[in-house]
Design a protein around this motif. Structure first.
Motif, PDB file in Angstrom:
ATOM      1  N   ILE A 196      53.839  39.886  41.861  1.00  0.00           N
ATOM      2  CA  ILE A 196      53.112  40.241  40.652  1.00  0.00           C
ATOM      3  C   ILE A 196      51.629  40.365  41.001  1.00  0.00           C
ATOM      4  CG2 ILE A 196      52.619  39.653  38.259  1.00  0.00           C
ATOM      5  CD1 ILE A 196      55.595  40.120  38.854  1.00  0.00           C
ATOM      6  N   VAL A 197      51.039  41.492  40.660  1.00  0.00           N
ATOM      7  CA  VAL A 197      49.631  41.762  40.937  1.00  0.00           C
ATOM      8  C   VAL A 197      48.879  41.820  39.608  1.00  0.00           C
ATOM      9  CG1 VAL A 197      47.994  43.414  41.932  1.00  0.00           C
ATOM     10  CG2 VAL A 197      50.243  43.080  43.007  1.00  0.00           C
ATOM     11  N   ASP A 198      47.774  41.106  39.521  1.00  0.00           N
ATOM     12  CA  ASP A 198      46.930  41.153  38.324  1.00  0.00           C
ATOM     13  C   ASP A 198      46.235  42.510  38.278  1.00  0.00           C
ATOM     14  OD1 ASP A 198      45.010  40.867  36.312  1.00  0.00           O
ATOM     15  OD2 ASP A 198      44.530  38.808  36.877  1.00  0.00           O
ATOM     16  N   ARG A 199      46.400  43.212  37.174  1.00  0.00           N
ATOM     17  CA  ARG A 199      45.801  44.547  37.104  1.00  0.00           C
ATOM     18  C   ARG A 199      44.284  44.514  37.235  1.00  0.00           C
ATOM     19  NH1 ARG A 199      46.832  46.168  30.794  1.00  0.00           N
ATOM     20  NH2 ARG A 199      45.168  44.924  29.862  1.00  0.00           N
ATOM     21  N   ALA A 200      43.669  43.355  37.021  1.00  0.00           N
ATOM     22  CA  ALA A 200      42.220  43.236  37.191  1.00  0.00           C
ATOM     23  C   ALA A 200      41.803  43.522  38.626  1.00  0.00           C
ATOM     24  CB  ALA A 200      41.750  41.840  36.774  1.00  0.00           C
ATOM     25  N   GLU A 201      42.732  43.360  39.569  1.00  0.00           N
ATOM     26  CA  GLU A 201      42.439  43.682  40.966  1.00  0.00           C
ATOM     27  C   GLU A 201      42.315  45.185  41.186  1.00  0.00           C
ATOM     28  OE1 GLU A 201      45.085  41.923  43.802  1.00  0.00           O
ATOM     29  OE2 GLU A 201      45.432  40.149  42.557  1.00  0.00           O
ATOM     30  N   LEU A 202      42.768  45.979  40.220  1.00  0.00           N
ATOM     31  CA  LEU A 202      42.864  47.416  40.415  1.00  0.00           C
ATOM     32  C   LEU A 202      42.083  48.248  39.409  1.00  0.00           C
ATOM     33  CD1 LEU A 202      46.727  47.535  40.994  1.00  0.00           C
ATOM     34  CD2 LEU A 202      44.994  47.837  42.759  1.00  0.00           C
ATOM     35  N   ASN A 203      41.721  47.691  38.255  1.00  0.00           N
ATOM     36  CA  ASN A 203      41.224  48.555  37.173  1.00  0.00           C
ATOM     37  C   ASN A 203      39.717  48.683  37.086  1.00  0.00           C
ATOM     38  OD1 ASN A 203      40.501  46.113  36.051  1.00  0.00           O
ATOM     39  ND2 ASN A 203      41.867  46.254  34.281  1.00  0.00           N
ATOM     40  N   ALA A 204      38.990  48.203  38.111  1.00  0.00           N
ATOM     41  CA  ALA A 204      37.536  48.395  38.155  1.00  0.00           C
ATOM     42  C   ALA A 204      37.171  49.152  39.426  1.00  0.00           C
ATOM     43  CB  ALA A 204      36.815  47.054  38.109  1.00  0.00           C
ATOM     44  N   ALA A 205      35.974  49.704  39.447  1.00  0.00           N
ATOM     45  CA  ALA A 205      35.530  50.477  40.609  1.00  0.00           C
ATOM     46  C   ALA A 205      35.611  49.633  41.876  1.00  0.00           C
ATOM     47  CB  ALA A 205      34.102  50.972  40.390  1.00  0.00           C
ATOM     48  N   GLY A 206      36.121  50.231  42.948  1.00  0.00           N
ATOM     49  CA  GLY A 206      36.244  49.539  44.228  1.00  0.00           C
ATOM     50  C   GLY A 206      35.730  50.393  45.368  1.00  0.00           C
ATOM     51  N   LYS A 207      35.873  49.882  46.581  1.00  0.00           N
ATOM     52  CA  LYS A 207      35.406  50.604  47.757  1.00  0.00           C
ATOM     53  C   LYS A 207      36.298  51.827  48.020  1.00  0.00           C
ATOM     54  CE  LYS A 207      33.491  46.511  50.028  1.00  0.00           C
ATOM     55  NZ  LYS A 207      33.567  45.619  51.228  1.00  0.00           N
ATOM     56  N   PRO A 208      35.713  52.866  48.644  1.00  0.00           N
ATOM     57  CA  PRO A 208      36.504  54.077  48.922  1.00  0.00           C
ATOM     58  C   PRO A 208      37.724  53.820  49.798  1.00  0.00           C
ATOM     59  CG  PRO A 208      34.164  54.527  49.181  1.00  0.00           C
ATOM     60  CD  PRO A 208      34.292  53.044  49.015  1.00  0.00           C
ATOM     61  N   LEU A 209      37.597  52.910  50.746  1.00  0.00           N
ATOM     62  CA  LEU A 209      38.722  52.479  51.576  1.00  0.00           C
ATOM     63  C   LEU A 209      38.810  50.964  51.515  1.00  0.00           C
ATOM     64  CD1 LEU A 209      38.552  54.654  54.818  1.00  0.00           C
ATOM     65  CD2 LEU A 209      40.250  54.787  52.993  1.00  0.00           C
ATOM     66  N   GLN A 210      40.010  50.442  51.298  1.00  0.00           N
ATOM     67  CA  GLN A 210      40.225  49.012  51.175  1.00  0.00           C
ATOM     68  C   GLN A 210      41.340  48.577  52.108  1.00  0.00           C
ATOM     69  OE1 GLN A 210      40.630  48.110  46.888  1.00  0.00           O
ATOM     70  NE2 GLN A 210      39.417  49.945  46.459  1.00  0.00           N
TER      71      GLN A 210
END
Length: 325
Positions: A196-210
């Protein structure tokens, strides 16, 4: 007369009501059908609540999906008594839809309902589940196989996400389910999610490559969530994009594409050709556990569809809503 969920908009404003409608108002079509079950998709929710300009002609009978029995046909492939499933093709937008006791349809749009499914089960799948299958097919065409690594599914507790998890898990994939509803973790694990992944890990601006995390992904959310899924997909992987629950923007860079060879595959269910629809429904009949449909599905009568559409858009619904006509 027949009963339908009718949407109207004029100088008096917008109205949605379940009421008798004159059968003479049905559009031209070569198949006249009795609808047994329909469903509520996100687009249906937008139309029924008038939250987005989904409807292009007024008045409109809502419902992009339907399953039932042919009553009359002048189409060579269909005869009275045949069971069908319908998905998309502008119903509920430009042409009267299937949240109604009767529908006038085009035979070229219909798929034979697999013997494995009842009309209720077909609508527990609906456009959401059929779209999930199209996404899985896209991953397979790209070469993704069980054991290649985790497959991310965003919007996991929604209709597309729920069916995608059930399909992928049964096919042997390790599934990571991204959700903003931690109370649904047990439900997602029961469908087959391993993580289970918290969507907060995905729904904000992030680095171009992670950090490379996913062999592939199925995204029903769009916007920053899709961008981060791309940025976290492993070298040579694929992301199948089919939704825009977070937004239709794509604030991305080309870095995942040119430095990791990631593929972004767009999935359209509305106008997909008949052969692809038939393949998707054949695979659903083979690969989807009917028991998972019971876990995913809530059934309501047509009279409750308007209230349930509001709950759907408010995030108060998990899985699929079947509407009993």
């Amino acid at each position: 007369m027949f009963k339908a969920l009718l949407l109207e908009k004029d100088e008096s404003g917008f109205r949605a009501a379940v009421r008798p409608v004159d059968e003479a108002g049905l559009p031209e079509g070569d198949v006249r059908a009795a609808v047994a079950h329909s469903t509520l998709n996100y687009k249906d929710g937008l139309a029924i609540t008038n939250r987005s300009p989904v409807v292009r002609a007024w008045p409109m009978v809502a419902g992009i999906d339907g399953a039932g029995t042919v009553l009359e046909s002048s189409h060579g492939d269909w005869k009275p008594g045949d069971r069908f499933v319908h998905n998309g093709w502008g119903l509920g937008e430009t042409r009267w839809g299937c949240l109604a006791e009767r529908a006038s349809l085009k035979g070229d749009w219909l798929v034979k309902l697999p013997a494995a499914f009842s009309t209720r089960q077909a609508m527990a799948i609906g456009t959401a589940g059929y779209t999930a299958m199209l996404c899985v097919l896209a991953l397979e065409r790209h070469g993704v196989r069980a054991g290649d690594g985790s497959v991310l599914v965003t919007g996991a507790s929604g209709g597309v996400g729920s069916v995608a998890i059930a399909l992928l898990a049964r096919l042997g994939h390790q599934v990571a389910a991204a959700t903003g509803r931690p109370q649904e973790a047990a439900y997602l694990r029961e469908l087959g999610a391993a993580e289970i992944v918290d969507r907060a890990e995905l729904n904000a601006a992030g680095k171009p490559l992670q950090k490379e995390r996913w062999a592939a992904a199925i995204d029903a959310v769009g916007s920053h969530t899709l961008v981060n899924a791309l940025a976290q997909t492993r070298y040579g992987g694929i992301v199948a994009a089919c939704g825009l629950a977070q937004g239709f923007d794509l604030p991305a860079t080309v870095m995942p594409f040119i430095l990791r060879g990631v593929t972004l595959a767009g999935i359209d269910s509305v106008m997909a050709p008949l052969a692809l629809r038939q393949e998707a429904w054949r695979r659903l009949a083979r690969d989807l556990d009917a028991g998972a449909l019971d876990l995913i599905t809530e059934e309501v009568p047509l009279a409750d569809a308007i209230a349930k559409a509001g709950a759907l858009l408010a995030g108060g619904v998990r899985g699929r809503i079947v509407v009993r006509i």
